[in-house]
Design a protein around this motif. Structure first.
Motif, PDB file in Angstrom:
ATOM      1  N   ARG A  59       0.840  -1.203   0.000  1.00 45.11           N
ATOM      2  CA  ARG A  59       0.000   0.000   0.000  1.00 45.11           C
ATOM      3  C   ARG A  59       0.876   1.255   0.000  1.00 45.11           C
ATOM      4  NH1 ARG A  59      -3.080  -3.971   1.941  1.00 45.11           N
ATOM      5  NH2 ARG A  59      -5.351  -3.835   1.579  1.00 45.11           N
ATOM      6  N   THR A  60       2.061   1.100  -0.546  1.00 44.87           N
ATOM      7  CA  THR A  60       3.021   2.206  -0.614  1.00 44.87           C
ATOM      8  C   THR A  60       3.054   2.793  -2.024  1.00 44.87           C
ATOM      9  OG1 THR A  60       4.405   1.146   1.062  1.00 44.87           O
ATOM     10  CG2 THR A  60       5.423   2.851  -0.294  1.00 44.87           C
ATOM     11  N   CYS A  61       3.044   4.092  -2.116  1.00 43.62           N
ATOM     12  CA  CYS A  61       3.231   4.780  -3.396  1.00 43.62           C
ATOM     13  C   CYS A  61       3.982   6.087  -3.121  1.00 43.62           C
ATOM     14  CB  CYS A  61       1.900   5.055  -4.101  1.00 43.62           C
ATOM     15  SG  CYS A  61       0.747   6.062  -3.157  1.00 43.62           S
ATOM     16  N   GLN A  62       4.529   6.669  -4.148  1.00 40.47           N
ATOM     17  CA  GLN A  62       5.360   7.865  -3.977  1.00 40.47           C
ATOM     18  C   GLN A  62       4.620   9.129  -4.401  1.00 40.47           C
ATOM     19  OE1 GLN A  62       8.782   7.045  -6.406  1.00 40.47           O
ATOM     20  NE2 GLN A  62       9.953   6.217  -4.696  1.00 40.47           N
ATOM     21  N   PRO A  63       4.842  10.210  -3.683  1.00 38.35           N
ATOM     22  CA  PRO A  63       4.342  11.505  -4.173  1.00 38.35           C
ATOM     23  C   PRO A  63       5.257  11.999  -5.292  1.00 38.35           C
ATOM     24  CG  PRO A  63       5.579  11.814  -2.153  1.00 38.35           C
ATOM     25  CD  PRO A  63       5.518  10.323  -2.380  1.00 38.35           C
ATOM     26  N   GLY A  64       4.768  12.871  -6.105  1.00 40.30           N
ATOM     27  CA  GLY A  64       5.609  13.443  -7.157  1.00 40.30           C
ATOM     28  C   GLY A  64       6.631  14.403  -6.576  1.00 40.30           C
ATOM     29  N   LEU A  65       7.773  14.525  -7.256  1.00 38.75           N
ATOM     30  CA  LEU A  65       8.803  15.455  -6.809  1.00 38.75           C
ATOM     31  C   LEU A  65       8.470  16.876  -7.262  1.00 38.75           C
ATOM     32  CD1 LEU A  65      12.034  13.391  -7.584  1.00 38.75           C
ATOM     33  CD2 LEU A  65      10.826  13.633  -5.404  1.00 38.75           C
ATOM     34  N   PRO A  66       8.845  17.875  -6.452  1.00 35.92           N
ATOM     35  CA  PRO A  66       8.554  19.272  -6.847  1.00 35.92           C
ATOM     36  C   PRO A  66       9.418  19.698  -8.033  1.00 35.92           C
ATOM     37  CG  PRO A  66       9.884  19.205  -4.851  1.00 35.92           C
ATOM     38  CD  PRO A  66       9.499  17.787  -5.138  1.00 35.92           C
ATOM     39  N   GLY A  67       8.876  20.575  -8.849  1.00 40.31           N
ATOM     40  CA  GLY A  67       9.644  21.130  -9.961  1.00 40.31           C
ATOM     41  C   GLY A  67      10.602  22.202  -9.471  1.00 40.31           C
ATOM     42  N   GLU A  68      11.618  22.464 -10.272  1.00 43.19           N
ATOM     43  CA  GLU A  68      12.598  23.497  -9.913  1.00 43.19           C
ATOM     44  C   GLU A  68      11.953  24.883  -9.962  1.00 43.19           C
ATOM     45  OE1 GLU A  68      17.020  22.027 -11.154  1.00 43.19           O
ATOM     46  OE2 GLU A  68      15.771  22.810 -12.751  1.00 43.19           O
ATOM     47  N   GLU A  69      12.407  25.723  -9.062  1.00 42.48           N
ATOM     48  CA  GLU A  69      11.984  27.121  -9.060  1.00 42.48           C
ATOM     49  C   GLU A  69      13.224  27.990  -8.924  1.00 42.48           C
ATOM     50  OE1 GLU A  69       8.997  30.243  -6.717  1.00 42.48           O
ATOM     51  OE2 GLU A  69       9.281  28.189  -5.982  1.00 42.48           O
ATOM     52  N   ARG A  70      13.328  28.994  -9.749  1.00 43.33           N
ATOM     53  CA  ARG A  70      14.494  29.871  -9.668  1.00 43.33           C
ATOM     54  C   ARG A  70      14.130  31.254 -10.213  1.00 43.33           C
ATOM     55  NH1 ARG A  70      18.360  26.522 -13.585  1.00 43.33           N
ATOM     56  NH2 ARG A  70      19.807  27.079 -11.942  1.00 43.33           N
ATOM     57  N   GLU A  71      14.932  32.213  -9.773  1.00 42.76           N
ATOM     58  CA  GLU A  71      14.799  33.583 -10.258  1.00 42.76           C
ATOM     59  C   GLU A  71      15.934  33.828 -11.232  1.00 42.76           C
ATOM     60  OE1 GLU A  71      13.601  37.811  -8.115  1.00 42.76           O
ATOM     61  OE2 GLU A  71      15.051  36.487  -7.162  1.00 42.76           O
ATOM     62  N   ILE A  72      15.609  34.372 -12.395  1.00 47.54           N
ATOM     63  CA  ILE A  72      16.633  34.547 -13.418  1.00 47.54           C
ATOM     64  C   ILE A  72      16.614  35.980 -13.951  1.00 47.54           C
ATOM     65  CG2 ILE A  72      16.657  32.131 -14.145  1.00 47.54           C
ATOM     66  CD1 ILE A  72      14.852  32.868 -16.465  1.00 47.54           C
ATOM     67  N   ASP A  73      17.787  36.423 -14.342  1.00 49.44           N
ATOM     68  CA  ASP A  73      17.938  37.704 -15.024  1.00 49.44           C
ATOM     69  C   ASP A  73      18.084  37.447 -16.515  1.00 49.44           C
ATOM     70  OD1 ASP A  73      17.748  39.513 -12.960  1.00 49.44           O
ATOM     71  OD2 ASP A  73      19.886  39.455 -12.488  1.00 49.44           O
ATOM     72  N   LEU A  74      17.388  38.216 -17.327  1.00 46.86           N
ATOM     73  CA  LEU A  74      17.497  38.147 -18.776  1.00 46.86           C
ATOM     74  C   LEU A  74      18.074  39.466 -19.270  1.00 46.86           C
ATOM     75  CD1 LEU A  74      13.995  36.602 -19.536  1.00 46.86           C
ATOM     76  CD2 LEU A  74      16.164  35.394 -19.408  1.00 46.86           C
ATOM     77  N   GLU A  75      19.059  39.369 -20.125  1.00 49.34           N
ATOM     78  CA  GLU A  75      19.720  40.578 -20.619  1.00 49.34           C
ATOM     79  C   GLU A  75      20.058  40.401 -22.093  1.00 49.34           C
ATOM     80  OE1 GLU A  75      23.931  42.927 -19.818  1.00 49.34           O
ATOM     81  OE2 GLU A  75      22.973  41.850 -18.172  1.00 49.34           O
ATOM     82  N   ILE A  76      19.630  41.344 -22.901  1.00 50.72           N
ATOM     83  CA  ILE A  76      19.914  41.287 -24.333  1.00 50.72           C
ATOM     84  C   ILE A  76      21.269  41.922 -24.608  1.00 50.72           C
ATOM     85  CG2 ILE A  76      19.188  42.009 -26.641  1.00 50.72           C
ATOM     86  CD1 ILE A  76      16.349  42.168 -25.633  1.00 50.72           C
ATOM     87  N   LYS A  77      22.096  41.215 -25.342  1.00 49.99           N
ATOM     88  CA  LYS A  77      23.323  41.791 -25.891  1.00 49.99           C
ATOM     89  C   LYS A  77      23.254  41.575 -27.390  1.00 49.99           C
ATOM     90  CE  LYS A  77      26.396  41.369 -21.901  1.00 49.99           C
ATOM     91  NZ  LYS A  77      26.648  42.800 -21.732  1.00 49.99           N
ATOM     92  N   THR A  78      23.013  42.649 -28.103  1.00 48.41           N
ATOM     93  CA  THR A  78      22.759  42.574 -29.534  1.00 48.41           C
ATOM     94  C   THR A  78      23.843  41.799 -30.260  1.00 48.41           C
ATOM     95  OG1 THR A  78      21.605  44.686 -29.453  1.00 48.41           O
ATOM     96  CG2 THR A  78      22.358  43.936 -31.606  1.00 48.41           C
ATOM     97  N   ILE A  79      23.419  40.855 -31.097  1.00 46.64           N
ATOM     98  CA  ILE A  79      24.357  40.059 -31.879  1.00 46.64           C
ATOM     99  C   ILE A  79      24.617  40.768 -33.204  1.00 46.64           C
ATOM    100  CG2 ILE A  79      24.694  37.886 -33.104  1.00 46.64           C
ATOM    101  CD1 ILE A  79      23.140  36.500 -30.987  1.00 46.64           C
ATOM    102  N   ALA A  80      25.828  41.205 -33.406  1.00 49.70           N
ATOM    103  CA  ALA A  80      26.227  41.810 -34.668  1.00 49.70           C
ATOM    104  C   ALA A  80      27.738  41.691 -34.797  1.00 49.70           C
ATOM    105  CB  ALA A  80      25.800  43.270 -34.739  1.00 49.70           C
ATOM    106  N   GLN A  81      28.199  41.538 -36.020  1.00 49.90           N
ATOM    107  CA  GLN A  81      29.638  41.439 -36.249  1.00 49.90           C
ATOM    108  C   GLN A  81      30.304  42.801 -36.188  1.00 49.90           C
ATOM    109  OE1 GLN A  81      28.493  39.431 -39.929  1.00 49.90           O
ATOM    110  NE2 GLN A  81      30.062  37.904 -39.508  1.00 49.90           N
ATOM    111  N   VAL A  82      29.590  43.828 -36.648  1.00 48.06           N
ATOM    112  CA  VAL A  82      30.141  45.175 -36.715  1.00 48.06           C
ATOM    113  C   VAL A  82      29.281  46.112 -35.887  1.00 48.06           C
ATOM    114  CG1 VAL A  82      30.780  47.098 -38.226  1.00 48.06           C
ATOM    115  CG2 VAL A  82      31.013  44.741 -39.043  1.00 48.06           C
ATOM    116  N   GLY A  83      29.917  46.951 -35.098  1.00 49.64           N
ATOM    117  CA  GLY A  83      29.201  47.949 -34.320  1.00 49.64           C
ATOM    118  C   GLY A  83      29.522  49.341 -34.821  1.00 49.64           C
ATOM    119  N   LEU A  84      28.482  50.118 -35.128  1.00 50.97           N
ATOM    120  CA  LEU A  84      28.673  51.506 -35.539  1.00 50.97           C
ATOM    121  C   LEU A  84      28.737  52.373 -34.286  1.00 50.97           C
ATOM    122  CD1 LEU A  84      26.126  51.747 -38.510  1.00 50.97           C
ATOM    123  CD2 LEU A  84      28.562  51.153 -38.581  1.00 50.97           C
ATOM    124  N   VAL A  85      29.850  53.047 -34.090  1.00 51.43           N
ATOM    125  CA  VAL A  85      30.074  53.845 -32.890  1.00 51.43           C
ATOM    126  C   VAL A  85      30.258  55.298 -33.304  1.00 51.43           C
ATOM    127  CG1 VAL A  85      31.476  54.148 -30.825  1.00 51.43           C
ATOM    128  CG2 VAL A  85      31.206  51.871 -31.824  1.00 51.43           C
TER     129      VAL A  85
END
Length: 366
Positions: free
Chosen positions: A138-164
């Motif tokens: 009469r034994t069964c397992q509960p499901g494991l919790p999913g991962e939870e995390r806080e993340i930072d997202l940051e765009i760094k434009t992809i380009a070979q040449v930068g006009l400055v």
């Protein structure tokens, strides 16, 4: 609205619980255990899409959660797996773990994806716990919790040449002249408020990507003008093209402009000003341009590649594209791992500076 940096919380789905069930059928008094397993929780997946240009959607939806797995049922029925939560971001997005500061992934290619939070594993039903001494567990397992995390997202434009260049130097006009991009162009400073990327199609079907960075001024590394918010978008660029207003339309000296631009790049990140570069002397149709071009050539080392023309009239732009292509082909292969370390270190430094500023203002009473 252009948002290039934000923080979100992601929660993967919990696994479903296993079932404790026994077979019941006519004429089978001892059916035995038949509890099914719980379903796996959904993952949180971040993927890059070339059609996305900003993180504005994530700014207004800071919490993302995947679906939980369903519980198992009798007759050895497996619970349904939870659906994944898929988050679309622009190409060139970096994903950092807030708790550790670790760079989790660098989404540089279209459709590239990364599982940022793993769904929980489903629990086992009582069918798995049968043994020679325990025929009716009469034994069964509960499901494991999913991962939870806080993340930072940051765009760094992809380009070979930068006009400055300084505001109103003609960078956006140049980008529009050599590519299919259509940046906003107007005769006043700071027309460009966020980076634009143009793609130049070459005759041999190769592509050259060029980024138009908002204008820099003296003190940009200290957040003067549009500040350092957009300086980070040229960290990926392998080649810089300094665009100078040789006519001095805004009353500036182009030689002094070049000196300030190099200083700002170096102050933002040591070594950035020493990257490969060439100079495009723009607005050569104006009366003062020829004299300023002569002074520029005399002030720079003889091996400095200086091209001249007028972006608005599309003069000299074809030669510029060929020069950029030639310089890029001569560069050694990019060290991907070194680039990742630099980006992670840079993010950690900016985060530390941000924390220091928060601490400094925490006790300020006005």
């Amino acid at each position: 609205m252009f948002i290039d940096k934000t923080r979100i919380t992601v929660q993967a789905g919990h696994g479903g619980a296993g079932s404790c069930s026994f077979r019941r059928a006519k004429f089978i008094p001892n059916g035995g255990p038949d509890g099914g397993d719980g379903g796996k929780g959904g993952n949180v997946v971040i993927y890059a899409d070339h059609g996305e240009a900003s993180l504005v959607d994530l700014r207004f939806q800071p919490k993302w959660k995947a679906e939980a797995g369903e519980g198992g049922r009798g007759r050895q029925k497996h619970g349904k797996n939870g659906a994944d939560c898929r988050i679309r971001v622009p190409m060139g997005t970096l994903v950092f773990d807030v708790a550790t500061g670790e760079l989790l992934c660098d989404l540089k290619e279209d459709k590239q994806e990364f599982i940022v939070a793993q769904g929980g594993k489903g629990g086992l039903g009582n069918l798995h716990f049968v043994s020679s001494t325990n025929r009716a567990p009469r034994t069964c397992q509960p499901g494991l919790p999913g991962e939870e995390r806080e993340i930072d997202l940051e765009i760094k434009t992809i380009a070979q040449v930068g006009l400055v260049g300084f505001p109103n130097a003609g960078k956006s006009t140049l980008l529009g002249a050599v590519s299919g991009a259509h940046p906003t162009v107007a005769p006043y400073p700071f027309t460009t408020l966020f980076p634009n990327v143009g793609v130049v199609e070459m005759e041999d079907y190769t592509r050259l990507t060029i980024a138009d960075i908002p204008g820099l001024i003296d003190g940009a590394h200290r957040n003067v003008g549009l500040g350092e918010a957009f300086l980070r978008h040229i960290e990926r660029c392998r080649l810089f093209c300094y665009v100078l207003d040789m006519g001095g339309v805004d009353g500036r000296d182009p030689l002094e402009d070049l000196k300030v631009l190099r200083k700002e790049l170096e102050m933002y990140a040591p070594g950035m000003s020493s990257r490969p570069f060439l100079i495009f002397a723009n607005k050569m149709d104006l009366p003062e341009a020829q004299e300023n071009l002569r002074r520029l050539r005399e002030s720079e080392p003889p091996d400095t590649e200086i091209l001249s023309g007028c972006c608005e009239l599309k003069e000299g732009t074809a030669d510029l594209i060929q020069a950029l292509r030639r310089r890029l082909d001569a560069l050694p292969p990019e060290d991907e791992e070194a680039t990742r370390r630099i980006l992670a270190h840079r993010h950690a430094g900016l985060q530390e500076a941000s924390d220091i500023r928060k601490d400094a203002f925490a006790g300020w009473d006005g």
